[in-house]
Design an enzyme around this catalytic site. Structure first.
Site, PDB file in Angstrom:
ATOM      1  N   HIS A   1      34.782  50.454  34.074  1.00 15.50           N
ATOM      2  CA  HIS A   1      33.921  49.317  33.727  1.00 15.50           C
ATOM      3  C   HIS A   1      32.998  49.587  32.527  1.00 15.50           C
ATOM      4  O   HIS A   1      31.801  49.264  32.558  1.00 15.50           O
ATOM      5  CB  HIS A   1      33.074  48.913  34.942  1.00 15.50           C
TER       6      HIS A   1
ATOM      7  N   GLU B   1      38.601  39.622  39.833  1.00 15.55           N
ATOM      8  CA  GLU B   1      38.213  40.025  38.474  1.00 15.55           C
ATOM      9  C   GLU B   1      39.376  39.761  37.529  1.00 15.55           C
ATOM     10  O   GLU B   1      40.302  40.581  37.434  1.00 15.55           O
ATOM     11  CB  GLU B   1      37.848  41.505  38.463  1.00 15.55           C
TER      12      GLU B   1
ATOM     13  N   HIS C   1      32.333  40.247  37.495  1.00 17.91           N
ATOM     14  CA  HIS C   1      32.468  41.049  38.714  1.00 17.91           C
ATOM     15  C   HIS C   1      31.680  40.434  39.873  1.00 17.91           C
ATOM     16  O   HIS C   1      31.017  41.155  40.635  1.00 17.91           O
ATOM     17  CB  HIS C   1      32.011  42.481  38.430  1.00 17.91           C
TER      18      HIS C   1
HETATM   19  C1  BGC Z   1      36.855  48.478  41.361  1.00 17.18           C
HETATM   20  C2  BGC Z   1      36.403  49.200  42.582  1.00 17.18           C
HETATM   21  C3  BGC Z   1      34.962  49.554  42.387  1.00 17.18           C
HETATM   22  C4  BGC Z   1      34.203  48.285  42.153  1.00 17.18           C
HETATM   23  C5  BGC Z   1      32.740  48.525  41.891  1.00 17.18           C
HETATM   24  C6  BGC Z   1      36.070  47.238  41.222  1.00 17.18           C
HETATM   25  O1  BGC Z   1      36.460  46.532  40.096  1.00 17.18           O
HETATM   26  O2  BGC Z   1      38.233  48.214  41.379  1.00 17.18           O
HETATM   27  O3  BGC Z   1      37.169  50.363  42.804  1.00 17.18           O
HETATM   28  O4  BGC Z   1      34.456  50.230  43.488  1.00 17.18           O
HETATM   29  O5  BGC Z   1      34.725  47.614  41.052  1.00 17.18           O
HETATM   30  O6  BGC Z   1      32.574  49.451  40.922  1.00 17.18           O
END
Ligand code: BGC
Length: 382
Positions: A140, A346, A215
């Site tokens: 991310h 997402e 998210h």
């Molecule tokens: C991921 C997860 C992660 C979450 C928060 C999601 O997009 O796939 O593995 O724990 O984001 O970071």
């Protein structure tokens, strides 16, 4: 005489309205209803910088709140089947809690959403090393991704509905990425339907990967786990991952697996069969007809009758059921969020696309414009 009376009365009314609508209120001027469509409030400071929250409303009961910190969707209120309006996204009451604690609640994620294996990729013959912030991988956007930046904001009442555009300049070398990127994200609460539209744009001065998403953690009941929420995913296939959640490169059919949501299933029905650690859905699904904007997912909640449908321009979407939530996070209004207390949809290009030749590329080059559009459409089940 009469018309003079009306003119004076109209002027007085306008004067009175001007006095009660604060100077920072945007929009509403060409709207038939007296209710303000857009308001802005100060929301404290992060590292000495002021943070604001914009509230966007429509006439059908939808209200969205968006913060300039992380371009985060902090609240999203929609009606249920008896007309009760409720907040359907997880988050915090204060910006300080987002800074300290947040597992990307409601955030705009960039420059690249999801994982990049070992934080490394090669572009035009040059190897780049990124921040590693998730076990051995980059996740991310890195240690200080776009979810932790303060964006500038400009709100407008548009023909489509109340809207706010947030902008960010991401400098060359940030988190290891090449190129200065100018990015924007526009949230619009549609005037005529309970739809939140999110549109992203980005340009760069050097070739760089871009893969933006939102998210939000949805719970259509407001809190509790999401096991009885019923999901239908418009995906015949998904991208299986290794033990560190990096795709193996295969695009596998969902048929015969717990990932087959082509027909409707409760989220909890097969969660024990997903095989992850922790158990749960945390996978990228390959949207059918990925070349054109269209349906990705539909999730409904039987008690409230709320239905969320997501349509997107993106070829994939991470369906994540909050498996890493520890059951201790105290969220808005003092609610303790359960483990698997939400689902995320997402919309994005596939994880690790920058290292995977079988996946659609995510490289943006100078002179090009990256564009992404996703809509979260709320309705009620019959
Ligand atoms: C991921 C997860 C992660 C979450 C928060 C999601 O997009 O796939 O593995 O724990 O984001 O970071």
């Amino acid at each position: 005489m009469k018309s003079n009376y009306h003119t004076v009365a109209a002027c007085l009314t306008l004067f009175a309205l001007a006095a009660i609508i604060p100077a920072h209120t945007a929009g509403g001027a060409d709207n038939p209803t007296p209710k303000k469509k857009i308001t802005m409030q100060n929301w404290g400071e992060v590292e000495g910088q002021p943070v604001s929250v914009y509230t966007l409303t429509n006439n059908s009961g939808m209200t969205a709140k968006i913060a300039t910190y992380g371009a985060i969707l902090t609240e999203l209120h929609v009606p249920d089947k008896i007309g009760a309006i409720g907040d359907v996204v997880l988050g915090f009451d204060t910006v300080g809690e987002y800074v300290k604690n947040s597992p990307y609640f409601g955030a705009t994620v960039g420059r690249v959403a999801n994982r990049i294996a070992k934080g490394r990729f090669t572009l035009d013959g040059k190897e780049y090393t990124l921040a590693v912030n998730n076990d051995v991988n980059h996740l991310h956007g890195g240690v200080k991704g776009w979810d932790k930046k303060i964006w500038t904001a400009e709100a407008r009442d548009t023909p489509a509905g109340a809207s706010v555009t947030l902008r960010l300049v991401s400098p060359d070398g940030e988190e290891g990425y090449p190129g200065t990127v100018q990015a924007s994200v526009t949230y619009t609460v549609l005037r005529d339907s309970n739809t939140l539209r999110i549109e992203y744009e980005a340009t760069t001065d050097k070739a760089t990967p871009i893969n933006l998403t939102n998210h939000s953690y949805f719970n259509l009941k407001g809190d509790g786990d999401v096991y009885v929420h019923e999901a239908t995913l418009n995906a015949d296939s998904y991208t299986p991952t290794d033990a560190t959640q990096i795709p193996t490169g295969t695009i596998a059919p969902v048929a015969g697996t717990p990932f087959d949501f082509r027909t409707t299933h409760p989220i909890g029905a097969r969660i024990r069969d997903t095989g992850g650690d922790p158990l749960g859905y945390d996978h990228n699904f390959v949207r059918n007809s990925p070349e054109t904007f269209g349906l990705a997912a539909r999730v409904s909640e039987p008690f409230t009758g709320r239905v969320l449908t997501m349509s997107t321009s993106e070829p994939g979407f991470q369906f994540y059921t909050g498996n890493f939530m520890d059951g201790k996070t105290v969220g808005k209004r003092g609610v303790v969020y359960a483990t698997r207390g939400a689902f995320c949809l997402e919309a994005q290009h596939f994880p690790d696309a920058v290292n995977q030749s079988a996946f659609a590329p995510i490289i943006l080059r100078p002179g090009e414009t990256y564009r992404q559009r996703t809509e979260y459409i709320f309705s009620l089940s019959k």
